[in-house]
Design an enzyme around this catalytic site. Structure first.
Site, PDB file in Angstrom:
ATOM      1  N   SER A   1       0.809  -1.225   0.000  1.00  0.00           N
ATOM      2  CA  SER A   1       0.000   0.000   0.000  1.00  0.00           C
ATOM      3  C   SER A   1       0.841   1.274   0.000  1.00  0.00           C
ATOM      4  O   SER A   1       1.899   1.344   0.642  1.00  0.00           O
ATOM      5  CB  SER A   1      -0.875  -0.010   1.261  1.00  0.00           C
ATOM      6  OG  SER A   1      -1.401   1.270   1.500  1.00  0.00           O
TER       7      SER A   1
ATOM      8  N   TYR B   1      -1.813   0.066  10.678  1.00  0.00           N
ATOM      9  CA  TYR B   1      -2.053  -0.591   9.379  1.00  0.00           C
ATOM     10  C   TYR B   1      -0.820  -0.479   8.490  1.00  0.00           C
ATOM     11  O   TYR B   1      -0.352  -1.466   7.916  1.00  0.00           O
ATOM     12  CB  TYR B   1      -3.260   0.070   8.700  1.00  0.00           C
ATOM     13  CG  TYR B   1      -3.425  -0.298   7.238  1.00  0.00           C
ATOM     14  CD1 TYR B   1      -4.004  -1.495   6.864  1.00  0.00           C
ATOM     15  CD2 TYR B   1      -2.991   0.562   6.221  1.00  0.00           C
ATOM     16  CE1 TYR B   1      -4.149  -1.839   5.518  1.00  0.00           C
ATOM     17  CE2 TYR B   1      -3.133   0.234   4.882  1.00  0.00           C
ATOM     18  CZ  TYR B   1      -3.714  -0.966   4.539  1.00  0.00           C
ATOM     19  OH  TYR B   1      -3.845  -1.307   3.210  1.00  0.00           O
TER      20      TYR B   1
ATOM     21  N   GLU C   1       0.138   3.680   1.702  1.00  0.00           N
ATOM     22  CA  GLU C   1       0.192   4.134   3.096  1.00  0.00           C
ATOM     23  C   GLU C   1       1.576   3.907   3.691  1.00  0.00           C
ATOM     24  O   GLU C   1       1.956   4.545   4.666  1.00  0.00           O
ATOM     25  CB  GLU C   1      -0.837   3.377   3.942  1.00  0.00           C
ATOM     26  CG  GLU C   1      -2.236   3.937   3.883  1.00  0.00           C
ATOM     27  CD  GLU C   1      -2.379   5.294   4.550  1.00  0.00           C
ATOM     28  OE1 GLU C   1      -2.048   5.410   5.736  1.00  0.00           O
ATOM     29  OE2 GLU C   1      -2.819   6.230   3.883  1.00  0.00           O
TER      30      GLU C   1
HETATM   31  P1  NAP Z   1     -11.487  -4.741   1.546  1.00  0.00           P
HETATM   32  O1  NAP Z   1     -12.626  -4.405   0.660  1.00  0.00           O
HETATM   33  O2  NAP Z   1     -11.483  -4.241   2.950  1.00  0.00           O
HETATM   34  O3  NAP Z   1     -11.382  -6.359   1.579  1.00  0.00           O
HETATM   35  C1  NAP Z   1     -10.615  -7.019   2.535  1.00  0.00           C
HETATM   36  C2  NAP Z   1     -10.816  -8.516   2.377  1.00  0.00           C
HETATM   37  O4  NAP Z   1     -10.024  -9.206   3.374  1.00  0.00           O
HETATM   38  C3  NAP Z   1     -12.275  -8.987   2.587  1.00  0.00           C
HETATM   39  O5  NAP Z   1     -12.540 -10.032   1.691  1.00  0.00           O
HETATM   40  C4  NAP Z   1     -12.229  -9.523   4.016  1.00  0.00           C
HETATM   41  O6  NAP Z   1     -13.214 -10.492   4.275  1.00  0.00           O
HETATM   42  C5  NAP Z   1     -10.847 -10.158   4.009  1.00  0.00           C
HETATM   43  N1  NAP Z   1     -10.346 -10.421   5.355  1.00  0.00           N
HETATM   44  C6  NAP Z   1     -10.239  -9.562   6.397  1.00  0.00           C
HETATM   45  N2  NAP Z   1      -9.726 -10.182   7.469  1.00  0.00           N
HETATM   46  C7  NAP Z   1      -9.518 -11.471   7.109  1.00  0.00           C
HETATM   47  C8  NAP Z   1      -9.009 -12.609   7.788  1.00  0.00           C
HETATM   48  N3  NAP Z   1      -8.636 -12.556   9.065  1.00  0.00           N
HETATM   49  N4  NAP Z   1      -8.901 -13.783   7.104  1.00  0.00           N
HETATM   50  C9  NAP Z   1      -9.306 -13.857   5.819  1.00  0.00           C
HETATM   51  N5  NAP Z   1      -9.818 -12.801   5.116  1.00  0.00           N
HETATM   52  C10 NAP Z   1      -9.912 -11.644   5.768  1.00  0.00           C
HETATM   53  O7  NAP Z   1     -10.116  -4.293   0.894  1.00  0.00           O
HETATM   54  P2  NAP Z   1      -9.775  -3.895  -0.635  1.00  0.00           P
HETATM   55  O8  NAP Z   1     -10.006  -2.439  -0.804  1.00  0.00           O
HETATM   56  O9  NAP Z   1     -10.398  -4.867  -1.556  1.00  0.00           O
HETATM   57  O10 NAP Z   1      -8.192  -4.069  -0.628  1.00  0.00           O
HETATM   58  C11 NAP Z   1      -7.591  -5.333  -0.919  1.00  0.00           C
HETATM   59  C12 NAP Z   1      -6.186  -5.365  -0.343  1.00  0.00           C
HETATM   60  O11 NAP Z   1      -5.402  -4.320  -0.904  1.00  0.00           O
HETATM   61  C13 NAP Z   1      -6.101  -5.160   1.173  1.00  0.00           C
HETATM   62  O12 NAP Z   1      -5.018  -5.931   1.640  1.00  0.00           O
HETATM   63  C14 NAP Z   1      -5.789  -3.688   1.325  1.00  0.00           C
HETATM   64  O13 NAP Z   1      -5.122  -3.449   2.549  1.00  0.00           O
HETATM   65  C15 NAP Z   1      -4.881  -3.480   0.124  1.00  0.00           C
HETATM   66  N6  NAP Z   1      -4.857  -2.145  -0.453  1.00  0.00           N
HETATM   67  C16 NAP Z   1      -6.026  -1.532  -0.781  1.00  0.00           C
HETATM   68  C17 NAP Z   1      -6.005  -0.282  -1.394  1.00  0.00           C
HETATM   69  C18 NAP Z   1      -7.262   0.421  -1.783  1.00  0.00           C
HETATM   70  O14 NAP Z   1      -7.204   1.631  -2.017  1.00  0.00           O
HETATM   71  N7  NAP Z   1      -8.397  -0.269  -1.902  1.00  0.00           N
HETATM   72  C19 NAP Z   1      -4.757   0.322  -1.673  1.00  0.00           C
HETATM   73  C20 NAP Z   1      -3.584  -0.350  -1.328  1.00  0.00           C
HETATM   74  C21 NAP Z   1      -3.633  -1.596  -0.737  1.00  0.00           C
HETATM   75  P3  NAP Z   1     -14.716 -10.085   4.797  1.00  0.00           P
HETATM   76  O15 NAP Z   1     -15.498  -9.776   3.550  1.00  0.00           O
HETATM   77  O16 NAP Z   1     -15.139 -11.321   5.487  1.00  0.00           O
HETATM   78  O17 NAP Z   1     -14.557  -8.888   5.686  1.00  0.00           O
HETATM   79  N1  GDD Z   2     -12.501   7.060   6.091  1.00  0.00           N
HETATM   80  C1  GDD Z   2     -12.652   8.383   6.276  1.00  0.00           C
HETATM   81  N2  GDD Z   2     -13.787   8.855   6.839  1.00  0.00           N
HETATM   82  N3  GDD Z   2     -11.647   9.202   5.870  1.00  0.00           N
HETATM   83  C2  GDD Z   2     -11.815  10.529   6.027  1.00  0.00           C
HETATM   84  C3  GDD Z   2     -12.985  11.077   6.597  1.00  0.00           C
HETATM   85  C4  GDD Z   2     -14.017  10.197   7.034  1.00  0.00           C
HETATM   86  O1  GDD Z   2     -15.049  10.605   7.546  1.00  0.00           O
HETATM   87  N4  GDD Z   2     -12.845  12.424   6.598  1.00  0.00           N
HETATM   88  C5  GDD Z   2     -11.663  12.712   6.070  1.00  0.00           C
HETATM   89  N5  GDD Z   2     -11.032  11.565   5.728  1.00  0.00           N
HETATM   90  C6  GDD Z   2      -9.673  11.479   5.156  1.00  0.00           C
HETATM   91  C7  GDD Z   2      -8.744  10.570   5.943  1.00  0.00           C
HETATM   92  O2  GDD Z   2      -8.254  11.245   7.108  1.00  0.00           O
HETATM   93  C8  GDD Z   2      -7.668  10.302   4.905  1.00  0.00           C
HETATM   94  O3  GDD Z   2      -6.738  11.361   4.877  1.00  0.00           O
HETATM   95  C9  GDD Z   2      -8.448  10.301   3.587  1.00  0.00           C
HETATM   96  O4  GDD Z   2      -9.737  10.872   3.879  1.00  0.00           O
HETATM   97  C10 GDD Z   2      -8.648   8.929   2.960  1.00  0.00           C
HETATM   98  O5  GDD Z   2      -9.189   8.053   3.937  1.00  0.00           O
HETATM   99  P1  GDD Z   2      -9.743   6.585   3.531  1.00  0.00           P
HETATM  100  O6  GDD Z   2     -10.712   6.698   2.429  1.00  0.00           O
HETATM  101  O7  GDD Z   2     -10.194   5.942   4.804  1.00  0.00           O
HETATM  102  O8  GDD Z   2      -8.477   5.855   2.908  1.00  0.00           O
HETATM  103  P2  GDD Z   2      -6.950   5.764   3.376  1.00  0.00           P
HETATM  104  O9  GDD Z   2      -6.155   6.595   2.432  1.00  0.00           O
HETATM  105  O10 GDD Z   2      -6.806   6.015   4.825  1.00  0.00           O
HETATM  106  O11 GDD Z   2      -6.651   4.208   3.159  1.00  0.00           O
HETATM  107  C11 GDD Z   2      -7.077   3.533   1.966  1.00  0.00           C
HETATM  108  O12 GDD Z   2      -6.063   3.623   0.986  1.00  0.00           O
HETATM  109  C12 GDD Z   2      -4.824   2.974   1.322  1.00  0.00           C
HETATM  110  C13 GDD Z   2      -3.855   3.216   0.166  1.00  0.00           C
HETATM  111  O13 GDD Z   2      -3.235   4.458   0.292  1.00  0.00           O
HETATM  112  C14 GDD Z   2      -7.380   2.075   2.348  1.00  0.00           C
HETATM  113  O14 GDD Z   2      -7.977   1.436   1.245  1.00  0.00           O
HETATM  114  C15 GDD Z   2      -6.122   1.309   2.691  1.00  0.00           C
HETATM  115  O15 GDD Z   2      -6.421  -0.082   2.834  1.00  0.00           O
HETATM  116  C16 GDD Z   2      -5.104   1.492   1.549  1.00  0.00           C
HETATM  117  O16 GDD Z   2      -3.909   0.814   1.829  1.00  0.00           O
END
Ligand code: NAP
Ligand code: GDD
Length: 334
Positions: free
Chosen positions: A130, A154, A132
Site C-alpha cells: 500500500s 495498518y 500508506e
Molecule cells: P477490503 O474491501 O477491505 O477487503 C478485505 C478482504 O479481506 C475482505 O474479503 C475480508 O473479508 C478479508 N479479510 C479480512 N480479514 C480477514 C481474515 N482474518 N482472514 C481472511 N480474510 C480476511 O479491501 P480492498 O479495498 O479490496 O483491498 C484489498 C487489499 O489491498 C487489502 O489488503 C488492502 O489493505 C490493500 N490495499 C487496498 C487499497 C485500496 O485503495 N483499496 C490500496 C492499497 C492496498 P470479509 O469480507 O469477510 O470482511
Molecule cells: N474514512 C474516512 N472517513 N476518511 C476521512 C474522513 C471520514 O469521515 N474524513 C476525512 N477523511 C480522510 C482521511 O483522514 C484520509 O486522509 C483520507 O480521507 C482517505 O481516507 P480513507 O478513504 O479511509 O483511505 P486511506 O487513504 O486512509 O486508506 C485507503 O487507501 C490505502 C492506500 O493508500 C485504504 O484502502 C487502505 O487499505 C489502503 O492501503
C-alpha cells in the site's frame, strides 16, 4: 486451465480480480472467513453452483490468522498464482485494533508466504502492498525508491508484509511481487472509506434520506484510481518473467474538498450546506499527501489507468443514486 487462489475474495479488489481472472479463462478459488451473517454480495453475481460441471469459481473456508487452513487450501487447490488481498484494511480502525491489524495484515501475509513456500513453491505470489507505507510528509511523487515512513498500525503491518515478500523472493527464489497500490475505489468500495462515504451521502441527501455528512480532515490529498484498472496491474505483475515491486497509481492527486465538489456537483448540490466536521474522524497521525509515480509499471508491462478521477467519482455517485432511489422506494412501500 490456470488456477488462481485469492485471499480477500469478498472484498472490493477480490471481486474485480475474480471477474478479471474468470474472463481470462482461469479457475478461481477464494478463501472466505466464517462470519455469523454471510457477506458475499460483491461476488454473488458471478457465483454459480460449485457442483455444476461448468463451475470455475470455488470458495474455501480459511482465515489469515490460521496457518493450518491456509496450508490445507493450498494443498487442495495447487494454484499457479496466489493473490494475497485479505487484510484489516481500514487505517482509522487500525488505531483502535492495532494488535489484530498486525496479526492479520502483517503476520497474515507471512503465513500465506510460508504456506506457499512449503506447499506450492513454484506458485507465483502477489502481495497487496500500500501507498500508506510512504506515509510521512512528502510533496513529490512517490516511487519504488521512496523511503517508507508508516504512520498507522495498518501501514506498519503493510511494511512488515512488504519486506517478508521481498525476503521470500531473495531467500527462497520465490516468484513473489509487491504491488504498491495507491488508493483505488469503485461502486463496490466499503462504505466507511471516504470516497464511498461521500458519494453515498450525496445521493441520500439528494433523495431526502439524510441531511448531514460528518467528515474529518478535508485537507488531505490522495491519488485515487479505479479498482477495475488496478486488478489488471496485479495480474500483469505475475505474468512477468522476474518478480519485482511496482507502484500502481494515476499520477494525479486530489483533496477531499475536490472529491466533495465532484460528487455533490454531479447532483447539483453545494456540499458546504451539508458537511460538518466531526473530530472523531481525525486520525492520531495523518498521511497528508499521496501521489504515485507509476512509470516503472508502464515501462515494464505497459500498464496505464483508464478511468479519470472525475469519471470515477461520477460513476460512484451515479451508482449510489440508484441505491438511494431503491432505498426510498422500499421506505415508501413499508
Ligand atoms: P477490503 O474491501 O477491505 O477487503 C478485505 C478482504 O479481506 C475482505 O474479503 C475480508 O473479508 C478479508 N479479510 C479480512 N480479514 C480477514 C481474515 N482474518 N482472514 C481472511 N480474510 C480476511 O479491501 P480492498 O479495498 O479490496 O483491498 C484489498 C487489499 O489491498 C487489502 O489488503 C488492502 O489493505 C490493500 N490495499 C487496498 C487499497 C485500496 O485503495 N483499496 C490500496 C492499497 C492496498 P470479509 O469480507 O469477510 O470482511
Ligand atoms: N474514512 C474516512 N472517513 N476518511 C476521512 C474522513 C471520514 O469521515 N474524513 C476525512 N477523511 C480522510 C482521511 O483522514 C484520509 O486522509 C483520507 O480521507 C482517505 O481516507 P480513507 O478513504 O479511509 O483511505 P486511506 O487513504 O486512509 O486508506 C485507503 O487507501 C490505502 C492506500 O493508500 C485504504 O484502502 C487502505 O487499505 C489502503 O492501503
Amino acid at each position: 486451465m490456470p488456477k488462481a487462489l485469492i485471499t480477500g475474495i469478498t472484498g472490493q479488489d477480490g471481486s474485480y480480480l475474480t471477474e478479471f481472472l474468470l474472463a481470462k479463462g482461469y479457475e478461481v478459488h477464494g478463501i472466505v472467513r466464517r462470519s455469523s451473517s454471510i457477506a458475499r454480495e460483491r461476488i454473488d453475481h458471478v457465483r454459480v453452483d460449485e457442483h455444476h460441471p461448468s463451475a470455475r469459481l470455488f470458495l474455501h473456508y480459511g482465515d489469515l490468522a490460521d496457518s493450518s487452513s491456509l496450508g490445507n487450501v493450498l494443498a487442495e487447490v495447487q494454484p499457479d498464482e496466489v493473490y494475497n488481498l485479505a487484510a484489516q484494511s481500514h487505517v482509522r480502525v487500525s488505531f483502535d485494533n492495532p494488535e489484530y491489524t498486525a496479526d492479520v495484515t502483517g503476520l497474515g501475509a507471512l503465513r500465506v508466504l510460508e504456506a506457499v513456500r512449503r506447499v506450492v513453491p513454484k506458485s507465483r505470489f502477489y502481495q497487496a502492498s500500500s501507498s500508506e507505507m510512504f506515509g510521512g510528509v512528502q510533496n513529490e511523487a512517490q516511487s519504488e525508491s521512496t523511503p517508507f515512513h508508516p504512520r498507522s498500525p495498518y501501514a506498519v503491518a503493510k511494511v512488515y508484509a512488504y519486506w517478508q515478500t521481498v525476503n521470500y523472493r531473495e531467500a527462497y527464489g520465490m516468484h513473489a511481487s509487491n504491488g504498491i497500490l495507491f488508493n483505488h475505489e469503485s461502486p463496490r468500495r466499503g462504505e466507511s472509506f471516504v470516497t464511498r462515504k461521500v458519494t453515498l451521502a450525496a445521493a441520500r441527501i439528494k433523495m431526502g434520506l439524510q441531511d448531514t455528512l460528518f467528515l474529518g480532515n478535508l485537507d488531505s490529498r490522495r491519488d485515487w484510481g479505479f479498482a477495475g484498472d488496478y486488478v489488471e496491474a496485479m495480474w500483469m505483475m505475475l505474468q512477468q518473467e522476474k518478480a519485482d515491486d511496482f507502484v500502481i497509481a494515476t499520477g494525479e492527486t486530489h483533496s477531499i474538498r475536490e472529491l466533495l465538489d465532484v460528487a455533490f456537483g454531479r447532483l447539483d448540490l453545494d456540499w458546504k450546506a451539508y458537511v460538518k466536521i466531526d473530530p472523531r474522524y481525525f486520525r492520531p497521525s495523518e498521511v497528508d499527501f499521496l501521489l504515485g509515480d507509476p512509470s516503472k509499471a508502464r515501462k515494464a508491462f505497459g500498464w496505464t489507468p483508464k478511468v479519470t478521477f472525475k469519471q470515477l467519482i461520477e460513476m460512484m455517485t451515479d451508482a449510489d443514486l440508484k441505491l438511494a432511489e431503491r432505498e426510498l422506494r422500499a421506505k415508501s412501500r413499508a
